[in-house]
Design a protein around this motif. Structure first.
Motif, PDB file in Angstrom:
ATOM      1  N   PRO A 264      -8.854   3.965 -65.673  1.00 64.45           N
ATOM      2  CA  PRO A 264      -9.255   5.296 -66.127  1.00 64.45           C
ATOM      3  C   PRO A 264     -10.648   5.680 -65.634  1.00 64.45           C
ATOM      4  O   PRO A 264     -11.538   4.848 -65.533  1.00 64.45           O
ATOM      5  N   GLY A 265     -10.803   6.956 -65.304  1.00 60.69           N
ATOM      6  CA  GLY A 265     -12.102   7.492 -64.904  1.00 60.69           C
ATOM      7  C   GLY A 265     -12.518   7.178 -63.485  1.00 60.69           C
ATOM      8  O   GLY A 265     -13.588   7.587 -63.047  1.00 60.69           O
ATOM      9  N   ALA A 266     -11.720   6.443 -62.747  1.00 65.66           N
ATOM     10  CA  ALA A 266     -12.088   6.092 -61.367  1.00 65.66           C
ATOM     11  C   ALA A 266     -11.624   7.186 -60.424  1.00 65.66           C
ATOM     12  O   ALA A 266     -10.681   7.924 -60.704  1.00 65.66           O
ATOM     13  N   GLY A 267     -12.291   7.295 -59.314  1.00 64.13           N
ATOM     14  CA  GLY A 267     -11.914   8.276 -58.309  1.00 64.13           C
ATOM     15  C   GLY A 267     -10.550   7.969 -57.715  1.00 64.13           C
ATOM     16  O   GLY A 267     -10.051   6.845 -57.784  1.00 64.13           O
ATOM     17  N   THR A 268      -9.939   8.979 -57.138  1.00 61.50           N
ATOM     18  CA  THR A 268      -8.593   8.805 -56.585  1.00 61.50           C
ATOM     19  C   THR A 268      -8.583   8.588 -55.078  1.00 61.50           C
ATOM     20  O   THR A 268      -7.558   8.265 -54.518  1.00 61.50           O
ATOM     21  N   GLY A 269      -9.696   8.764 -54.419  1.00 60.67           N
ATOM     22  CA  GLY A 269      -9.727   8.616 -52.961  1.00 60.67           C
ATOM     23  C   GLY A 269      -9.690   7.177 -52.510  1.00 60.67           C
ATOM     24  O   GLY A 269     -10.283   6.303 -53.132  1.00 60.67           O
ATOM     25  N   CYS A 270      -8.969   6.911 -51.459  1.00 59.07           N
ATOM     26  CA  CYS A 270      -8.931   5.615 -50.771  1.00 59.07           C
ATOM     27  C   CYS A 270      -8.716   4.438 -51.724  1.00 59.07           C
ATOM     28  O   CYS A 270      -9.463   3.472 -51.726  1.00 59.07           O
ATOM     29  N   GLY A 271      -7.720   4.552 -52.574  1.00 56.22           N
ATOM     30  CA  GLY A 271      -7.381   3.448 -53.475  1.00 56.22           C
ATOM     31  C   GLY A 271      -8.230   3.377 -54.716  1.00 56.22           C
ATOM     32  O   GLY A 271      -8.121   2.423 -55.483  1.00 56.22           O
ATOM     33  N   GLY A 272      -9.096   4.374 -54.956  1.00 54.94           N
ATOM     34  CA  GLY A 272      -9.936   4.374 -56.153  1.00 54.94           C
ATOM     35  C   GLY A 272      -9.085   4.361 -57.406  1.00 54.94           C
ATOM     36  O   GLY A 272      -8.104   5.091 -57.516  1.00 54.94           O
ATOM     37  N   GLY A 273      -9.423   3.528 -58.359  1.00 59.40           N
ATOM     38  CA  GLY A 273      -8.690   3.443 -59.609  1.00 59.40           C
ATOM     39  C   GLY A 273      -7.449   2.571 -59.557  1.00 59.40           C
ATOM     40  O   GLY A 273      -6.813   2.334 -60.572  1.00 59.40           O
ATOM     41  N   MET A 274      -7.096   2.110 -58.359  1.00 57.59           N
ATOM     42  CA  MET A 274      -5.915   1.257 -58.230  1.00 57.59           C
ATOM     43  C   MET A 274      -6.164  -0.071 -58.933  1.00 57.59           C
ATOM     44  O   MET A 274      -7.268  -0.605 -58.895  1.00 57.59           O
ATOM     45  N   SER A 275      -5.162  -0.605 -59.600  1.00 60.45           N
ATOM     46  CA  SER A 275      -5.324  -1.863 -60.325  1.00 60.45           C
ATOM     47  C   SER A 275      -4.441  -2.944 -59.708  1.00 60.45           C
ATOM     48  O   SER A 275      -3.429  -2.650 -59.087  1.00 60.45           O
ATOM     49  N   SER A 276      -4.862  -4.182 -59.903  1.00 61.19           N
ATOM     50  CA  SER A 276      -4.099  -5.351 -59.469  1.00 61.19           C
ATOM     51  C   SER A 276      -4.252  -6.436 -60.510  1.00 61.19           C
ATOM     52  O   SER A 276      -5.298  -6.543 -61.142  1.00 61.19           O
ATOM     53  N   ALA A 277      -3.232  -7.263 -60.680  1.00 60.54           N
ATOM     54  CA  ALA A 277      -3.294  -8.382 -61.618  1.00 60.54           C
ATOM     55  C   ALA A 277      -3.267  -9.690 -60.838  1.00 60.54           C
ATOM     56  O   ALA A 277      -2.419  -9.867 -59.963  1.00 60.54           O
TER      57      ALA A 277
END
Length: 134
Positions: free
Chosen positions: A115-128
């Motif tokens: 949440p709250g992360a930018g959307t450009g170039c994978g921003g906000g993408m999560s990984s486990a």
């Protein structure tokens, strides 16, 4: 005569030793071709990992003859009891790969974007990459 008798005794002992089974110990069980393990429960009973680059597996190797293939994500970690896995799956809302949890009851559940992360170039993408024991 004595040397012949000694030779005969040695042959008998070698024959007896060759006929005995090795002591019980560790066992090697290989994974199916195209798969690799990423995590294992502390008791060594459940192995989890990836299969053919796009699917995953969980294997209760002492109970099941072969791994259970799980589609829709890649497993990176398994809980201590082997019932919950973490990894990456496709987020149904965005169609992008994000962190997720898997259980037999629910299948893959997306954990979504940060949440709250930018959307450009994978921003906000999560990984486990791991899961707690409980």
């Amino acid at each position: 005569m004595r040397s012949q008798l000694l030779g005969f005794v040695v042959l008998i002992l070698l024959g007896v030793a060759a006929g005995t089974s090795p002591p019980a110990g560790q066992q090697f069980v290989s994974l199916p071709l195209g798969s690799w393990a990423n995590d294992i429960t502390p008791d060594g009973e459940v192995v989890a990992g990836n299969y053919n680059f796009s699917d995953s597996f969980i294997w209760r190797w002492r109970v099941d003859a072969s791994p259970t293939v799980i589609t829709g994500g890649s497993i990176t970690g398994i809980s201590d009891d082997g019932t919950i896995a973490c990894g990456d799956t496709i987020d149904p809302g965005s169609g992008e790969e994000v962190a997720g949890l898997w259980t037999a009851a629910t299948g893959w559940q997306s954990l979504g974007w940060l949440p709250g992360a930018g959307t450009g170039c994978g921003g906000g993408m999560s990984s486990a990459y791991g899961i707690s024991g409980d």
